[in-house]
Design an enzyme around this catalytic site. Structure first.
Site, mmCIF file in Angstrom:
data_model
loop_
_atom_site.group_PDB
_atom_site.id
_atom_site.type_symbol
_atom_site.label_atom_id
_atom_site.label_comp_id
_atom_site.label_asym_id
_atom_site.label_seq_id
_atom_site.Cartn_x
_atom_site.Cartn_y
_atom_site.Cartn_z
ATOM 1 N N ASP A 31 38.717 30.740 43.055
ATOM 2 C CA ASP A 31 39.175 32.115 42.878
ATOM 3 C C ASP A 31 40.684 32.089 43.079
ATOM 4 O O ASP A 31 41.274 31.002 43.164
ATOM 5 C CB ASP A 31 38.457 33.072 43.846
ATOM 6 C CG ASP A 31 38.335 34.466 43.253
ATOM 7 O OD1 ASP A 31 39.360 35.155 43.152
ATOM 8 O OD2 ASP A 31 37.219 34.865 42.863
ATOM 9 N N HIS B 109 41.330 36.308 38.754
ATOM 10 C CA HIS B 109 40.809 35.551 39.892
ATOM 11 C C HIS B 109 41.207 34.082 39.790
ATOM 12 O O HIS B 109 40.422 33.180 40.081
ATOM 13 C CB HIS B 109 39.291 35.701 39.992
ATOM 14 C CG HIS B 109 38.879 37.078 40.407
ATOM 15 N ND1 HIS B 109 38.791 37.465 41.725
ATOM 16 C CD2 HIS B 109 38.582 38.188 39.677
ATOM 17 C CE1 HIS B 109 38.425 38.737 41.775
ATOM 18 N NE2 HIS B 109 38.307 39.205 40.552
ATOM 19 N N GLU C 292 37.127 41.300 36.482
ATOM 20 C CA GLU C 292 38.252 42.111 36.956
ATOM 21 C C GLU C 292 39.641 41.702 36.454
ATOM 22 O O GLU C 292 40.527 41.391 37.239
ATOM 23 C CB GLU C 292 38.274 42.105 38.498
ATOM 24 C CG GLU C 292 37.051 42.733 39.096
ATOM 25 C CD GLU C 292 37.138 42.847 40.610
ATOM 26 O OE1 GLU C 292 36.840 43.948 41.108
ATOM 27 O OE2 GLU C 292 37.509 41.859 41.283
#
Ligand SMILES: *[C@@H]1O[C@H](CO)[C@@H](O)[C@H](O)[C@H]1NC(C)=O
Ligand SMILES: *[C@@H]1O[C@H](CO)[C@@H](O)[C@H](O)[C@H]1NC(C)=O
Ligand SMILES: *[C@@H]1O[C@H](CO)[C@@H](O)[C@H](O)[C@H]1NC(C)=O
Length: 628
Positions: A276, A330, A401
């Site tokens: 991430d 991420h 996201e």
């Protein structure tokens, strides 16, 4: 000279020892059972009696225990196994008949007989070893093997009609039959299945028909039901658990504990969110800078050998591993070495402040869609991931996201191609290129199912433009009330459900940063996890639902607490996707039997070395039905 020669021989021997140790190592040893004098057996304080299919606790008084009128003392474990409930978890979907009597035996009497030939033979033997470990984990007194058991022999027969199937696919049969019988002082347990994967589940079920009875004279013994038949097969082919090892690192041994508990609960996909924006612990030999600049430390990495070993450990437990390197968002730390290597900026907004403008949580970072080198690196990375897992049916490319503000601000300066009036199109193009590179990495053949996290891009109007419904599966993580899932289904997409309001196990631990609020309070208790049946609640057709996945993001959990965060809640989820019992949507009441069985399963996990959380006060375990 002689010394040198000896050293050389020793070296070669040690090397051979190292390289010939291909068998996956076991995580646990059960030494607790083998220390002598572990605890002196005490006279029992309680006995349990089966009344109306419920075990009732009775006090044993000194006077009555010596009196002949006192019925035979019965342990809670034995009463529970012989009184009403099956104690199986997950509950089988086919017919089950269980005997109401049991015999004692010891684990050294168990013997595997398998006529399986071909590639699955070795796997069956390994699965049997894991089964043996599960049984031995119950043993509380090593010298019980010197006692005289009720039977002479315990044979476990495993038959697999398709031994050539060694890799789990969505259409792989996972069904099995188990028959347990006593024939002439011998217990025979017949496990039959079409594939290794079914047979392995059968062994798991067989292990649940065996328990430790501490009241057997002399200090306890293993017991098995004297007769049983179980027919079983799962409701969904994809039964996943996602674990994040980027926010906090977790060792391979910890991940093995996760896999052991998943196998015990018949979950079959370990979705490993391995990187991430915080850290990149995966060692990538072609690009060593990933982990060198991205991991939390040289010892907090996953080498290719470790990943391969874990993948094999999982396969022998009926689990496939999906390695997810999330992009384009991420992705930050670990992606900053481009300029030094002459590849230009691979990522933008890395560790940028104020973070809340550029990402959902600190630190930020997002791949640079404008740099062609990014796609080359991705292709090589994908090739490596495909090779590490051998998994070529399903691949997770991330897509979670994406923050368009990051791109808007960082690409403005130098972007030539910034003709996008809507940056969703830039995102869509990135995704198309990444999927294309994935297929290239797979030798030019399409990976049949490419998973992406649900996002703006997986919503109308972008989805149909960028995501091919015959190839892309959406992991829908939004709240179950959102229109995401029904829209996806209406538009013909396959989905994996991970609704945040039911199946996110990281929620409910408050804020970990001063600004903003807790990401997703409150805590989802196991009853919420279990009662979530969106296909019933929201009338969704099951044929487009591949299955479900519980998720554990690791901002507030590391290996010291991961067991308790996952278990027994992930096991509650496992019964939802394996058995899929009907839900009473009027009351959302969970039947008493579910509490009893889950509690037994939780004890089983604890015996196997998993730090699963308690369901309730022990008084409730000792007094079935009284707490409900
Ligand atoms: C089962 O475990 C016991 C105790 O560790 C061991 O002695 C025995 O050899 C094992 N059996 C198999 C088949 O692995
Ligand atoms: C187990 O299966 C075999 C054939 O696979 C059969 O011959 C045997 O009778 C079965 N035993 C029991 C106890 O069902
Ligand atoms: C961007 O738009 C300009 C002006 O409309 C055009 O000349 C240029 O070719 C476009 N660039 C790309 C890469 O499409």
């Amino acid at each position: 000279m002689v010394v040198t020669l000896l050293c050389a021989v020793l070296f070669v021997y040690l090397y051979w020892q190292q390289t010939s140790r291909q068998e996956p190592t076991l995580v646990f040893n059960y030494e607790h059972a083998f220390v002598s004098n572990y605890k002196k057996p005490q006279p029992p304080q309680w006995t349990w009696e089966c009344v109306n299919q419920r075990c009732e606790r009775r006090h044993v008084t000194t006077a009555s225990s010596s009196s002949h009128k006192q019925p035979k003392l019965q342990s809670l474990a034995t009463c529970g196994m012989l009184c009403g409930s099956t104690q199986l978890w997950p509950q089988p979907t086919g017919p089950v008949t269980l005997g109401t009597r049991a015999v004692t035996f010891n684990h050294l009497q168990m013997q595997l007989v398998t006529l399986v030939a071909g590639p699955a033979k070795h796997m069956v033997e390994q699965a049997y070893r894991a089964f043996n470990d599960s049984i031995v984990s119950l043993v509380q007194r090593a010298d019980y093997v010197k006692d005289r058991p009720d039977i002479k022999k315990f044979t476990v027969k495993v038959t697999v009609s398709h031994p050539e199937i060694v890799r789990l696919k969505l259409d792989t049969s996972e069904g099995y039959n188990v028959v347990v019988k006593v024939q002439n002082d011998e217990i025979v347990a017949n496990v039959t299945a079409k594939t290794f994967f079914g047979a392995r589940h059968g062994l798991e079920t067989l292990s649940q028909l065996i328990w430790w009875d501490e009241y057997v004279p002399g200090g306890g013994s293993l017991r098995v039901l004297k007769g049983a038949t179980v027919q079983d097969a799962p409701a969904f082919p994809y039964r996943g658990l996602m674990l994040d090892t980027s926010r906090n690192f977790m060792s391979i041994d910890t991940l093995k504990r996760v896999l052991v508990a998943m196998a015990a609960s018949k979950l079959n996909v370990f979705h490993w969110h391995i990187t991430d924006s915080q850290s990149f612990p995966l060692v990538v030999p072609a690009y060593p800078e990933f982990s060198k600049t991205g991991s939390y430390g040289p010892d907090m990495t996953y080498s290719p050998e470790e990943v391969r070993g874990l993948v094999e450990f999982a396969r022998l437990r009926g689990i496939r591993v999906l390695l997810e390197v999330d992009t384009p968002a991420h992705a930050g730390n670990g992606w900053t070495w481009g300029p030094k290597e002459g590849l230009g900026e691979l990522a933008v907004c890395v560790n940028e402040k104020p973070w809340n403008i550029y990402c959902g949580e600190p630190p930020c970072g997002q791949l640079n869609p404008d740099n062609p080198a990014v796609y080359t690196v991705l292709e090589n990375l994908y090739k490596y991931l495909l090779d590490l897992t051998g998994e070529r049916e399903i691949f997770h490319i991330g897509g979670d996201e994406v923050n368009l503000e990051c791109w808007a601000q960082h690409l403005q300066k130098n972007i030539v191609t910034n003709n996008y009036t809507d940056l969703h199109d830039l995102w869509g193009d990135f995704t198309l290129k990444a999927i294309n590179r994935l297929h290239q990495a797979n030798g030019g053949t399409k990976v049949p199912h490419v998973i992406v996290w649900s996002s703006k891009l997986s919503q109308r109007p972008y989805i149909s433009k960028y995501l091919d419904k015959s190839n892309v599966v959406v992991q829908s993580w939004g709240a179950s009330q959102w229109t995401d899932t029904p829209d996806l289904i209406a538009d013909g997409y396959k989905v994996i459900l991970s609704h945040v309001d039911a199946w996110y196990l990281d929620c409910g631990f408050g804020r970990w940063r001063e600004t903003g609020e807790a990401a997703c309070d409150p805590y989802r208790p196991w009853q919420t996890v279990y009662s979530h049946r969106p296909w019933q609640q929201f009338h969704l057709p099951k044929n487009q639902i591949m299955g479900g996945e519980v998720c554990l993001w690791s901002e507030q959990v590391d290996e010291s607490s991961v067991d308790a965060r996952l278990w027994p809640r992930a096991a509650a989820f496992a019964e939802r996707v394996w058995t899929d019992p009907q839900l009473d949507v009027a009351t959302f009441n969970i039947h008493e039997d579910v509490y009893t069985r889950l509690n037994t399963h939780r004890d089983r996990l604890v015996a196997r070395g998993i730090g699963a959380e308690a369901l309730w006060p022990q008084w409730c375990s000792q007094n079935p039905g009284m707490c409900l």
